[in-house]
Enzyme design. Sequence first.
Site, mmCIF file in Angstrom:
data_model
loop_
_atom_site.group_PDB
_atom_site.id
_atom_site.type_symbol
_atom_site.label_atom_id
_atom_site.label_comp_id
_atom_site.label_asym_id
_atom_site.label_seq_id
_atom_site.Cartn_x
_atom_site.Cartn_y
_atom_site.Cartn_z
ATOM 1 N N ASN A 15 0.873 -1.078 0.013
ATOM 2 C CA ASN A 15 -0.182 0.099 0.010
ATOM 3 C C ASN A 15 0.823 1.106 0.000
ATOM 4 O O ASN A 15 1.989 1.144 0.471
ATOM 5 C CB ASN A 15 -0.977 -0.166 1.480
ATOM 6 N N GLU A 58 0.313 5.168 0.646
ATOM 7 C CA GLU A 58 -0.606 6.362 1.095
ATOM 8 C C GLU A 58 -0.034 7.701 0.821
ATOM 9 O O GLU A 58 0.990 7.928 -0.024
ATOM 10 C CB GLU A 58 -0.435 6.501 2.522
ATOM 11 N N CYS A 68 -4.522 0.346 -2.181
ATOM 12 C CA CYS A 68 -4.116 -0.836 -1.153
ATOM 13 C C CYS A 68 -2.919 -1.385 -1.832
ATOM 14 O O CYS A 68 -2.759 -1.480 -3.212
ATOM 15 C CB CYS A 68 -5.439 -1.628 -1.454
ATOM 16 N N GLU A 121 -3.100 -4.746 -2.710
ATOM 17 C CA GLU A 121 -3.703 -5.650 -3.503
ATOM 18 C C GLU A 121 -3.727 -5.042 -4.922
ATOM 19 O O GLU A 121 -3.491 -5.628 -6.049
ATOM 20 C CB GLU A 121 -5.171 -5.892 -3.250
ATOM 21 N N CYS A 142 -10.599 -5.121 0.597
ATOM 22 C CA CYS A 142 -11.580 -4.036 0.515
ATOM 23 C C CYS A 142 -12.439 -4.107 -0.494
ATOM 24 O O CYS A 142 -12.019 -4.844 -1.512
ATOM 25 C CB CYS A 142 -10.978 -2.529 0.768
ATOM 26 N N CYS A 184 -10.876 -3.254 -3.864
ATOM 27 C CA CYS A 184 -9.694 -4.352 -4.515
ATOM 28 C C CYS A 184 -10.507 -5.579 -4.859
ATOM 29 O O CYS A 184 -10.139 -6.307 -6.105
ATOM 30 C CB CYS A 184 -8.730 -4.785 -3.258
HETATM 31 N N1 THU Z 1 -4.996 -1.364 2.862
HETATM 32 C C1 THU Z 1 -4.592 -2.554 2.101
HETATM 33 O O1 THU Z 1 -3.622 -2.073 1.377
HETATM 34 N N2 THU Z 1 -5.013 -3.642 1.846
HETATM 35 C C2 THU Z 1 -6.214 -4.027 2.574
HETATM 36 O O2 THU Z 1 -6.615 -5.294 2.272
HETATM 37 C C3 THU Z 1 -6.960 -3.107 3.642
HETATM 38 C C4 THU Z 1 -6.350 -2.053 3.646
HETATM 39 C C5 THU Z 1 -4.413 -0.246 3.244
HETATM 40 C C6 THU Z 1 -5.052 0.803 2.877
HETATM 41 C C7 THU Z 1 -4.707 1.856 3.785
HETATM 42 O O3 THU Z 1 -3.382 2.398 3.129
HETATM 43 C C8 THU Z 1 -4.226 1.252 5.075
HETATM 44 O O4 THU Z 1 -4.200 -0.190 4.598
HETATM 45 C C9 THU Z 1 -5.497 1.438 6.086
HETATM 46 O O5 THU Z 1 -6.576 1.075 5.682
#
Ligand code: THU
Length: 125
Positions: free
Chosen positions: A37, A39, A48, A50, A81, A84
């Site tokens: 991920n 941000e 994310c 995925e 989520c 994804c």
């Molecule tokens: N996140 C993912 O990368 N994958 C998931 O399956 C759940 C959430 C990330 C998004 C964000 O950067 C952080 O986790 C918190 O939500």
Amino acid sequence: MKQGAIEAARHAYAPYSRFGVGAAVLSADGRIHTGANVENASFGLSICAERNAIFRAVADGARRIDAVVVYTPTRGATPPCGACRQVLSEFGADALIVCCSDDSAADRRYHLAELLPEAFGPAHL
Ligand code: THU
């Protein structure tokens, strides 16, 4: 693949959530593509692990995805989520999804059709 997802999480850029996630995607041609991920200070632009792994697979020429392994730094498995799930359905309508965490006894396995039933997809256009 699980090890690939765990290693990918080390490259997560998650200064806001402090929740570093890693993913490894198996494409039908046998290659493994990883992602983490990433941000952004403008939070909504974050992406994310995925989706980063899926987009990387596609950008590397893959068009069919058979499996995704997701690692989250938690005690139990965390399912992907909704965004994804939708992106994965484009390339792997019934891909296997393995969710793993710091407790390997808590690993969970799903098929995408369980997590995203009645999905909208290319066949509807
Ligand atoms: N996140 C993912 O990368 N994958 C998931 O399956 C759940 C959430 C990330 C998004 C964000 O950067 C952080 O986790 C918190 O939500």
